[in-house]
Design a protein around this motif. Structure first.
Motif, short mmCIF file in Angstrom:
data_model
loop_
_atom_site.label_atom_id
_atom_site.label_comp_id
_atom_site.label_asym_id
_atom_site.label_seq_id
_atom_site.Cartn_x
_atom_site.Cartn_y
_atom_site.Cartn_z
N SER A 92 -4.79 37.38 56.58
CA SER A 92 -4.59 38.77 56.17
C SER A 92 -3.17 39.00 55.67
O SER A 92 -2.95 39.71 54.69
CB SER A 92 -4.87 39.72 57.33
OG SER A 92 -6.21 39.67 57.70
N ILE A 93 -2.20 38.37 56.34
CA ILE A 93 -0.81 38.49 55.90
C ILE A 93 -0.64 37.85 54.54
O ILE A 93 0.01 38.41 53.65
CB ILE A 93 0.15 37.84 56.92
CG1 ILE A 93 0.06 38.56 58.27
CG2 ILE A 93 1.59 37.85 56.40
CD1 ILE A 93 0.74 37.82 59.41
N GLU A 94 -1.24 36.68 54.35
CA GLU A 94 -1.12 35.99 53.07
C GLU A 94 -1.75 36.78 51.93
O GLU A 94 -1.21 36.80 50.82
CB GLU A 94 -1.77 34.60 53.17
CG GLU A 94 -1.00 33.65 54.06
CD GLU A 94 -1.72 32.35 54.34
OE1 GLU A 94 -1.07 31.30 54.33
OE2 GLU A 94 -2.97 32.39 54.56
N ARG A 95 -2.87 37.45 52.20
CA ARG A 95 -3.54 38.22 51.16
C ARG A 95 -2.79 39.49 50.79
O ARG A 95 -2.77 39.88 49.62
CB ARG A 95 -4.97 38.55 51.59
CG ARG A 95 -5.91 37.36 51.54
CD ARG A 95 -7.36 37.74 51.78
NE ARG A 95 -7.59 38.23 53.13
CZ ARG A 95 -7.82 37.45 54.19
NH1 ARG A 95 -7.83 36.14 54.06
NH2 ARG A 95 -8.04 37.98 55.38
N ASN A 96 -2.20 40.16 51.78
CA ASN A 96 -1.55 41.43 51.47
C ASN A 96 -0.41 41.72 52.45
O ASN A 96 -0.55 42.57 53.35
CB ASN A 96 -2.58 42.57 51.49
CG ASN A 96 -2.07 43.79 50.76
OD1 ASN A 96 -0.87 43.97 50.57
ND2 ASN A 96 -2.98 44.65 50.35
N PRO A 97 0.72 41.03 52.31
CA PRO A 97 1.82 41.22 53.25
C PRO A 97 2.39 42.63 53.27
O PRO A 97 2.83 43.12 54.31
CB PRO A 97 2.86 40.19 52.80
CG PRO A 97 2.53 39.89 51.38
CD PRO A 97 1.05 40.05 51.27
N VAL A 98 2.36 43.30 52.13
CA VAL A 98 2.92 44.66 52.07
C VAL A 98 2.11 45.61 52.93
O VAL A 98 2.65 46.38 53.72
CB VAL A 98 3.00 45.15 50.61
CG1 VAL A 98 3.46 46.61 50.56
CG2 VAL A 98 3.94 44.27 49.79
N ALA A 99 0.78 45.56 52.80
CA ALA A 99 -0.08 46.44 53.59
C ALA A 99 0.04 46.13 55.09
O ALA A 99 0.09 47.05 55.91
CB ALA A 99 -1.54 46.30 53.15
N ILE A 100 0.13 44.85 55.43
CA ILE A 100 0.26 44.46 56.84
C ILE A 100 1.61 44.95 57.39
O ILE A 100 1.69 45.45 58.51
CB ILE A 100 0.14 42.94 57.00
CG1 ILE A 100 -1.26 42.47 56.56
CG2 ILE A 100 0.43 42.51 58.42
CD1 ILE A 100 -2.41 43.02 57.36
N ALA A 101 2.65 44.84 56.59
CA ALA A 101 3.97 45.32 57.02
C ALA A 101 3.95 46.83 57.23
O ALA A 101 4.53 47.34 58.19
CB ALA A 101 5.02 44.92 56.00
N GLU A 102 3.30 47.54 56.33
CA GLU A 102 3.23 49.00 56.46
C GLU A 102 2.46 49.40 57.72
O GLU A 102 2.82 50.36 58.40
CB GLU A 102 2.58 49.61 55.21
CG GLU A 102 3.47 49.56 53.98
CD GLU A 102 4.83 50.19 54.19
OE1 GLU A 102 4.89 51.31 54.74
OE2 GLU A 102 5.85 49.56 53.82
N GLU A 103 1.41 48.64 58.03
CA GLU A 103 0.64 48.92 59.25
C GLU A 103 1.53 48.72 60.48
O GLU A 103 1.51 49.53 61.41
CB GLU A 103 -0.58 48.01 59.32
CG GLU A 103 -1.47 48.28 60.50
CD GLU A 103 -2.68 47.37 60.56
OE1 GLU A 103 -3.50 47.58 61.47
OE2 GLU A 103 -2.81 46.45 59.73
N ALA A 104 2.32 47.65 60.48
CA ALA A 104 3.23 47.39 61.60
C ALA A 104 4.23 48.52 61.75
O ALA A 104 4.49 49.00 62.87
CB ALA A 104 3.95 46.06 61.40
N LYS A 105 4.78 48.97 60.64
CA LYS A 105 5.75 50.07 60.67
C LYS A 105 5.11 51.35 61.22
O LYS A 105 5.76 52.11 61.94
CB LYS A 105 6.32 50.31 59.28
CG LYS A 105 7.22 49.19 58.81
CD LYS A 105 7.63 49.41 57.35
CE LYS A 105 8.37 48.21 56.79
NZ LYS A 105 8.66 48.35 55.36
#
Length: 198
Positions: free
Chosen positions: A5-18
């Motif tokens: 999931s991180i490899e496919r869309n790191p920006v979205a995963i980062a936003e979810e973490a934030k």
């Protein structure tokens, strides 16, 4: 989070973490992965480096959480966990160290903590032993998770090593084998240890 999931869309995963108010994302061991194959483990380390670099660009740090499979011996000697330590870049990949699984497969968690050094950002803590009382049916008992300070793990020594790292946080795991089958009593018992050592 899973690595794919991180490899496919790191920006979205980062936003979810934030959105959760955290600056860390933790990847756990891979399913159906050949941890005894040094070349495959090196490829995994490269993937973790790329994912960690992509997350770092978004202000999020990537941590790897082990179980026991990472301590399988690989061809040529050593184990997969040491390869992950050696082959990942500290600027992009650090670790949530689970000392229970390390000890469960016969490795010395103090030695592994030493190898991790400042790269151990989180400590996943549990004690290990048995609640068996009275006569034993066989001379061999199976171990299980235990409340902190009630098992056989050298938790006082591990705590000193963790504080010296220094870690950002302790993650207490308690999901079975509770005192009186009560998760609340289990947590209260483990909290006494945490209050004494942290």
């Amino acid at each position: 989070q899973d690595l794919g999931s991180i490899e496919r869309n790191p920006v979205a995963i980062a936003e979810e973490a934030k959105a959760f108010g955290t600056g860390k994302i933790v990847v756990t061991g891979m399913y159906r992965f050949p941890y005894n194959d040094a070349n495959e483990v090196k490829k995994l380390a490269a993937r973790l480096n790329q994912a960690g670099e992509a997350l770092k660009a978004e202000g999020i740090n990537l941590l790897y959480h082990n179980h026991n499979c990472e301590f399988l011996q690989v061809s040529g000697g050593g184990n997969a966990y040491q390869i992950l330590i050696d082959e990942t870049d500290p600027a992009f990949v650090n670790f949530e160290f689970d000392s229970y699984w390390c000890a469960e497969c016969g490795e010395n968690p103090l030695d592994v903590m030493e190898a991790l050094g400042k790269r151990m950002k989180l400590w996943h803590i549990n004690d290990r032993g048995t609640k068996q009382t009275g006569p034993c049916m066989t001379p061999i008992l199976k171990s299980d998770s235990m409340e902190l300070g009630t098992g056989a793990m050298p938790l006082a020594l591990l705590s000193e090593k963790a504080k010296a790292a220094p870690i950002d946080a302790v993650i207490l795991e308690s999901h079975r084998n509770w005192i009186d089958k009560s998760p609340v009593k289990s947590f209260e018992c483990s909290a006494k240890f945490l209050n004494a050592y942290f």
